[in-house]
Design an enzyme around this catalytic site. Structure first.
Site, PDB file in Angstrom:
ATOM      1  N   TYR A 142      -5.896   2.249  13.819  1.00 30.02           N
ATOM      2  CA  TYR A 142      -5.479   3.088  12.137  1.00 30.02           C
ATOM      3  C   TYR A 142      -6.520   3.594  12.255  1.00 30.02           C
ATOM      4  CZ  TYR A 142      -4.273   3.089   7.359  1.00 30.02           C
ATOM      5  OH  TYR A 142      -4.170   3.261   5.749  1.00 30.02           O
TER       6      TYR A 142
ATOM      7  N   SER B  41      -7.915   8.458   5.170  1.00 25.56           N
ATOM      8  CA  SER B  41      -8.537   7.551   4.992  1.00 25.56           C
ATOM      9  C   SER B  41      -9.339   7.794   5.096  1.00 25.56           C
ATOM     10  CB  SER B  41      -7.701   5.995   5.291  1.00 25.56           C
ATOM     11  OG  SER B  41      -8.610   4.492   5.143  1.00 25.56           O
TER      12      SER B  41
HETATM   13  P1  NAD Z   1       2.468   0.528   1.128  1.00 26.06           P
HETATM   14  O1  NAD Z   1       2.254  -0.828   2.448  1.00 26.06           O
HETATM   15  O2  NAD Z   1       2.067  -0.608  -0.413  1.00 26.06           O
HETATM   16  O3  NAD Z   1       3.514   1.742   1.508  1.00 26.06           O
HETATM   17  C1  NAD Z   1       3.944   2.031   2.495  1.00 26.06           C
HETATM   18  C2  NAD Z   1       4.964   2.057   2.179  1.00 26.06           C
HETATM   19  O4  NAD Z   1       5.763   2.782   3.188  1.00 26.06           O
HETATM   20  C3  NAD Z   1       6.027   1.031   1.789  1.00 26.06           C
HETATM   21  O5  NAD Z   1       7.045   0.861   0.916  1.00 26.06           O
HETATM   22  C4  NAD Z   1       7.049   1.004   3.535  1.00 26.06           C
HETATM   23  O6  NAD Z   1       8.095   0.640   3.302  1.00 26.06           O
HETATM   24  C5  NAD Z   1       6.660   3.160   3.488  1.00 26.06           C
HETATM   25  N1  NAD Z   1       6.733   2.396   5.178  1.00 26.06           N
HETATM   26  C6  NAD Z   1       6.871   1.633   6.357  1.00 26.06           C
HETATM   27  N2  NAD Z   1       6.897   1.880   7.253  1.00 26.06           N
HETATM   28  C7  NAD Z   1       7.656   3.489   6.953  1.00 26.06           C
HETATM   29  C8  NAD Z   1       8.786   4.064   8.140  1.00 26.06           C
HETATM   30  N3  NAD Z   1       8.787   4.271   8.984  1.00 26.06           N
HETATM   31  N4  NAD Z   1       9.007   4.955   6.939  1.00 26.06           N
HETATM   32  C9  NAD Z   1       9.264   5.449   5.498  1.00 26.06           C
HETATM   33  N5  NAD Z   1       8.650   4.833   5.298  1.00 26.06           N
HETATM   34  C10 NAD Z   1       7.777   3.091   5.528  1.00 26.06           C
HETATM   35  O7  NAD Z   1       0.740   0.755   1.431  1.00 26.06           O
HETATM   36  P2  NAD Z   1      -0.129   1.653   0.206  1.00 26.06           P
HETATM   37  O8  NAD Z   1      -1.650   1.097   0.394  1.00 26.06           O
HETATM   38  O9  NAD Z   1       0.542   2.646  -1.209  1.00 26.06           O
HETATM   39  O10 NAD Z   1       0.231   3.268   1.137  1.00 26.06           O
HETATM   40  C11 NAD Z   1       0.045   3.989   1.521  1.00 26.06           C
HETATM   41  C12 NAD Z   1      -0.910   5.251   1.630  1.00 26.06           C
HETATM   42  O11 NAD Z   1      -2.475   5.400   1.531  1.00 26.06           O
HETATM   43  C13 NAD Z   1      -0.669   4.860   3.355  1.00 26.06           C
HETATM   44  O12 NAD Z   1      -0.726   5.953   4.272  1.00 26.06           O
HETATM   45  C14 NAD Z   1      -2.038   4.423   3.984  1.00 26.06           C
HETATM   46  O13 NAD Z   1      -2.204   4.321   4.926  1.00 26.06           O
HETATM   47  C15 NAD Z   1      -2.648   4.526   2.786  1.00 26.06           C
HETATM   48  N6  NAD Z   1      -4.832   4.170   2.465  1.00 26.06           N
HETATM   49  C16 NAD Z   1      -3.853   2.919   1.519  1.00 26.06           C
HETATM   50  C17 NAD Z   1      -5.559   2.374   1.750  1.00 26.06           C
HETATM   51  C18 NAD Z   1      -5.476   1.254   0.305  1.00 26.06           C
HETATM   52  O14 NAD Z   1      -6.557   0.946   0.560  1.00 26.06           O
HETATM   53  N7  NAD Z   1      -4.541   0.857   0.586  1.00 26.06           N
HETATM   54  C19 NAD Z   1      -6.650   3.232   1.142  1.00 26.06           C
HETATM   55  C20 NAD Z   1      -6.472   4.290   2.143  1.00 26.06           C
HETATM   56  C21 NAD Z   1      -5.511   5.115   2.811  1.00 26.06           C
END
Ligand code: NAD
Length: 284
Positions: free
Chosen positions: A180, A167
């Site tokens: 985070y 991130s």
């Molecule tokens: P999201 O919440 O839509 O998806 C995360 C998924 O992980 C969910 O489906 C959830 O059920 C699953 N999950 C949570 N805990 C879990 C566990 N213990 N075991 C298995 N599955 C689990 O989030 P997203 O925004 O699509 O994020 C995906 C990745 O991208 C994450 O690592 C997040 O930190 C990272 N990220 C997101 C952004 C953003 O702007 N959305 C930016 C930087 C990084």
């Protein structure tokens, strides 16, 4: 989904943790469109199944698998299922991750008056160790443990690739979210460590560091209850030279490049920002 370009992943098996979520659901669809068989691992089986069903309805091959990235027994059970139904893992995308309100301060800065009058505030001094631990475990251990389970397949095959999801806050911490930020910095650091460690057994390890993409986990920080952008959302956009949030499809080109042996066979241990210029901009 319209791919920016196509790579050939026929005969490959991809495992995507957090694949029921917004960003990794898009990753799963893109990888499936390139011909890979895809296992979508998620804590929420129904979300994983939904993405898998979408892929299958458009001619792809995918299964939803319930797995907790923090529970080795559940990961091993998932690996057995994936191995039996799809074959051994060639591509691992460690996407499960996120923040928690108990690892988040209410304010960006601590003011002297916050100490005596902290009613309704989570100051630095109120951060809950369990909340901080949850975030570190989910992002860091939640990347390490699935890699321990699936990289064994890759070692046996003498090749494979891992893509972690870091991130922006890994480069410079973001206000309010110390847990985070620290946890994603650990993911970036681990990406480099693992790339070095695995370099003699044919496994490449890289990461994508997405900028700001509106998804379920940051909706509360970025949108007010009425759907209008919060002050924080305005601040992010004003610090993003391209002046907007990203769309999940805009991560796909980087993902396909990183998993393609032909395109990035000598790329190892990098963390690629996809952020509209956010991490390059000093604000001046
Ligand atoms: P999201 O919440 O839509 O998806 C995360 C998924 O992980 C969910 O489906 C959830 O059920 C699953 N999950 C949570 N805990 C879990 C566990 N213990 N075991 C298995 N599955 C689990 O989030 P997203 O925004 O699509 O994020 C995906 C990745 O991208 C994450 O690592 C997040 O930190 C990272 N990220 C997101 C952004 C953003 O702007 N959305 C930016 C930087 C990084």
């Amino acid at each position: 989904m319209k791919l920016p370009f196509k790579i050939n992943l026929e005969d490959k098996v991809a495992v995507i943790t957090g694949g029921g979520g917004v960003l990794c659901g898009a990753f799963a669809k893109a990888i499936a469109q390139c011909g890979a068989k895809v296992a979508i691992l998620d804590l929420k089986k129904s979300n994983a199944d939904k993405v898998a069903a979408e892929i299958c309805s458009t001619g792809g091959y995918a299964i939803g698998v319930e797995a907790n990235v923090l529970d080795v027994a559940s990961l091993v059970a998932a690996q057995k299922e994936v191995s039996a139904k799809l074959g051994s893992c060639d591509i691992l995308i460690n996407g499960a991750g996120g923040n928690h309100p108990q690892g988040t301060t209410t304010k960006e800065y601590l003011y002297p008056e916050d100490i005596s009058n902290n009613e309704g505030l989570v100051t630095f001094f109120d951060l809950d160790p369990d909340g901080v631990k949850f975030v570190f475990d989910l992002n860091f251990l939640g990347t390490l443990l699935p890699t321990q389970v699936y990289a064994k397949d890759m070692v046996a095959n003498g090749k494979g690739t891992v893509v972690n999801i870091s991130s922006m806050n890994a480069f410079t911490p973001l206000t309010k979210i110390p847990a985070y930020s620290g946890a994603k910095a650990a993911v970036s650091n681990f990406t480099q460590w693992l790339a070095v460690h695995m370099s003699k057994v044919g496994i490449r390890v890289n990461a994508i560091a997405p900028g700001f993409f509106l998804t379920e986990q940051n909706r509360g920080l970025l949108l007010n209850a009425d759907g209008s952008p919060t002050a924080r959302a305005h601040k992010i956009i004003s610090q993003t030279p391209m002046g907007r949030f990203g769309e999940s499809d805009e991560l796909i080109g980087t993902l396909l490049w990183l998993v393609s042996e032909e395109a990035s066979g000598f790329v190892n241990g990098v963390v690629v920002p996809v952020d509209g210029g956010f991490s390059s901009y000093s604000g001046v």
